[in-house]
Design an enzyme around this catalytic site. Structure first.
Site, PDB file in Angstrom:
ATOM      1  N   GLU A 469       0.683  -1.109   0.254  1.00 15.62           N
ATOM      2  CA  GLU A 469      -0.153   0.270   0.078  1.00 15.62           C
ATOM      3  C   GLU A 469       0.725   1.759   0.115  1.00 15.62           C
ATOM      4  OE1 GLU A 469      -2.756  -0.473  -1.081  1.00 15.62           O
ATOM      5  OE2 GLU A 469      -3.270  -3.225  -0.597  1.00 15.62           O
ATOM      6  N   HIS A 472       1.661   1.760  -3.411  1.00 17.54           N
ATOM      7  CA  HIS A 472       0.386   2.541  -4.066  1.00 17.54           C
ATOM      8  C   HIS A 472       0.874   4.088  -3.758  1.00 17.54           C
ATOM      9  CE1 HIS A 472      -1.138  -0.565  -6.771  1.00 17.54           C
ATOM     10  NE2 HIS A 472      -1.718  -0.964  -5.301  1.00 17.54           N
TER      11      HIS A 472
END
Ligand code: ZN
Length: 681
Positions: A469, A472
């Protein structure tokens, strides 16, 4: 010294969001946008960047900043009032954007810019914004004759309702079937937590004993641990025949007809726009160029993996026979004996490594790592308005001391928060007329909170998830693109967007970087070498079997949308059987109707796009191999990745960016090597 732009970033006030007023506030905002849009279209005859794209981008940005915190609260702090308001808002926004994308006058205005002399003077980012917009207008059917346009609209609406019906059928048939158990001996082998869950399920239904359901947390432990083979068989059959014409449950939720209709409508939709197949329509937004490229990619993966997958399966067979006297493996035995083999081979559980990964050590190690790679620093900022006391806010600075972005970190599981882990945009970077708006991200996980006497300890899977994550997040926050429609992850094709996230996971498997992120919470010791070795060995357990399974899904999905097919229940089944001949280590029984609950492709966004998972993994593994060559902390390679991939957002084609970074087109080898499928360096 270069002049610094003025900072216009304003963080949302979560504490002031009132579910009772957001719908009317949104209505006002949308009405205002429509008035502005009509004014723009009325005043101008000639269009350019300044009089069309800029004001429209601004309108979208304001709407985005209003909607993002509401959408976010709905995911992390849900309640009845908010959910009601959210659904009303969602409908308003969907209608609004459909109207915009089908506005012919607006489309002509964009086209006017693209055809004008001024277009040549725009920079590549601006051109990309206009190019993408024109593509989206076209893919929404804006350029069609009126009758075709009406038909297109009808297909879109019909598809939307058929797809959501298909998904409901899967849910309903999942919930329809239960297995009531009154003799605990039947659950032998199951861990305590799974038995507790079954007990809880029974109690909720006012039943004595235990209740097994087809919900994944109830279903999967049975397949993994239940010693009773007939229980596993019964459950498998119920699960794999959901929403079909087979199996023990009611057939009222059979999706066969819906699947036929959906596939036919998708083809019709694609043909209206001049594409031969739905796959070609889907590829118009993706990194992969042609259907043949996707097929040869998947076929190549299958060819190079299937023999090893068969060997892995043979190992499993021999293990079941020699250790358990079980000489004929059925489909419902595979997960069970695989779990036994895993324990036998590696004697490794996630519980063992947890003490080495307290949240504080993992975070400071992660920040240290990205500091070395990209020359950035991460600093916590206090007194920011957040939605829960556990939420923290951090700012990112580059090596010149300039702020590059910020992120909310909401790391622990709690009620009212949806499951899983994800990154979402809060604010998108925008830089116009020396006024800069910083990109802000939400990073969300569902890790176990701290206990009374110990900090929050992460499993290695958790650590990998956090890194994913964060990858991202960096893609969103480190962008230097000034125009929101292609800034950060915006405008990045579906099959390329997982590159920076998969990429970050690699550092979770290196001794040197684990020493940065792992410290025993009591002794401050790093991960013992023996434990690290076990973890590495367990990493690639049955990885070829997993690979061919993903390839099977990908090939079935893509060929279904790419090849001539009359779309009957039989022809769909026949295609799946054909794919399985090439990719399966064990052929499932005839009643298997896996496809009927494959919502990813029949109701979700993965239609003719399931291959994206593996596609992006190839890119990330190959990008990482450059670090393996130059040193995993090599700052120069990090800087190159920063400049060629992370900073560029969706402003350029991902293949061009990749080639610029790697010096050549992607190679499949590093992924195969990381998965233990080939050993060559
Ligand atoms: Zn991801």
């Amino acid at each position: 010294m270069t002049k610094q732009p003025k900072d216009s970033t304003v963080l949302p006030c979560f504490s002031r969001i009132d579910p009772h007023t957001i719908v009317s506030e949104l209505e006002v905002l949308i009405k205002g946008n429509i008035v502005k849009l009509n004014e723009i279209l009325e005043i101008n005859r000639e269009y350019n960047w300044e009089n069309l794209v800029m004001p429209l981008t601004e309108m979208d940005d304001i709407l985005g900043k209003f909607w993002s915190p509401i959408r976010h609260l709905h995911s992390v702090a849900d309640n009845d009032d908010l959910r009601k308001a959210y659904n009303l808002c969602l409908e308003l926004i969907t209608n609004y954007s459909t109207d915009i994308m089908q506005n012919h006058e607006l489309f002509l205005a964009y086209k006017n810019i693209a055809d004008s002399k001024n277009y040549l003077e725009l920079n590549h980012v601006q051109k990309k914004v206009i190019e993408n917009s024109l593509r989206e207008f076209r893919l929404s059917g804006v350029g069609l004759e009126q009758h075709a346009k009406d038909e297109f609209k009808k297909i879109v609406q019909e598809l939307s309702s058929l797809q959501s019906k298909l998904e409901e059928n899967v849910l309903d048939s999942t919930h329809d079937w239960t297995k009531h158990i009154t003799d605990l001996a039947l659950l032998n082998g199951l861990p305590e937590t799974a038995i507790d869950l079954a007990k809880q399920n029974a109690t909720e239904k006012d039943k004595p004993g235990w209740l097994i359901t087809l919900d994944f947390p109830s279903y999967y432990p049975v397949m993994q641990y239940a010693d009773d083979a007939s229980l596993r068989q019964e459950l498998y059959q119920a699960y794999i025949t959901r929403a079909s014409d087979q199996g023990p449950g009611s057939h009222q939720w059979d999706n066969s007809n819906l699947m036929e209709k959906i596939l036919k409508l998708r083809t019709a939709k694609a043909r209206l726009l001049g594409y031969n197949t739905y796959a070609e329509y889907s590829l118009a937004r993706k990194m992969a160029d042609t259907g043949e490229d996707v097929l040869s990619f998947l076929n190549d993966l299958a060819k190079r993996t299937i023999d090893i997958a068969k060997e892995e399966f043979q190992d499993l067979r021999e293990f079941a026979e020699s250790q358990y006297g079980h000489d004929n493996l059925n489909v419902w035995d595979v997960t069970y004996y695989s779990e036994k083999l895993r324990q036998h081979k590696f004697n490794f559980t996630q519980e063992e490594v947890k003490p080495y990964f307290p949240v504080s050590a993992v975070l400071s190690g992660l920040f240290n790592l990205v500091g070395r790679l990209y020359g950035i620093s991460v600093e916590e900022k206090n007194n920011v308005d957040v939605w829960h006391p556990d939420v923290r806010f951090f700012e990112i600075f580059d090596n010149q001391g300039n702020q590059r972005g910020g992120f909310y970190l909401d790391i622990y599981a709690r009620r009212q928060k949806r499951g899983g882990a994800w990154m979402d945009e809060c604010i998108v970077r925008k830089n116009v007329d020396d006024v800069l708006q910083q990109p802000i991200a939400y990073l969300n996980c569902n890790f176990t909170p701290p206990g009374d006497d110990r900090p929050s300890l992460l499993t290695h899977d958790d650590v990998t998830t956090l890194f994913h994550e964060f990858g991202h997040g960096l893609h969103h926050m480190l962008t230097l693109v000034d125009h929101p429609p292609v800034s950060g992850i915006n405008g990045v094709p579906w099959d390329a967007v997982e590159l920076p996230s998969h990429f970050m996971e690699n550092w979770c498997w290196e001794r040197q970087s684990l020493d940065l992120i792992g410290r025993h919470y009591k002794t401050d010791e790093t991960l013992p070498e023996e434990l690290f070795k076990k973890m590495l060995l367990a990493r690639n357990f049955q990885s070829a079997m997993q690979m061919v399974r993903q390839v099977e899904f990908g090939l079935f999905d893509f060929r279904l949308h790419y090849e001539e097919n009359d779309y009957t229940q039989q022809s769909i089944q026949q295609l799946l059987n054909e794919v399985r001949e090439k990719t399966s280590v064990i052929i499932p029984p005839d009643y298997n109707r896996f496809q009927n609950s494959f919502t990813h492709i029949f109701s979700g966004g993965y239609a003719a796009g399931y291959y994206s998972y593996k596609w992006a993994e190839v890119l990330s593994a190959d990008a990482y191999s450059k670090f393996e060559e130059n040193g995993i902390f090599d700052g120069n390679t990090g800087e190159e990745f920063l400049h060629t991939i992370l900073e560029q957002g969706g402003s350029r084609e991902p293949m061009d960016l990749f080639v610029e970074f790697r010096g050549r087109k992607p190679s499949i080898e590093p992924l195969l090597r990381h998965s233990g499928i080939t050993n060559t360096a």
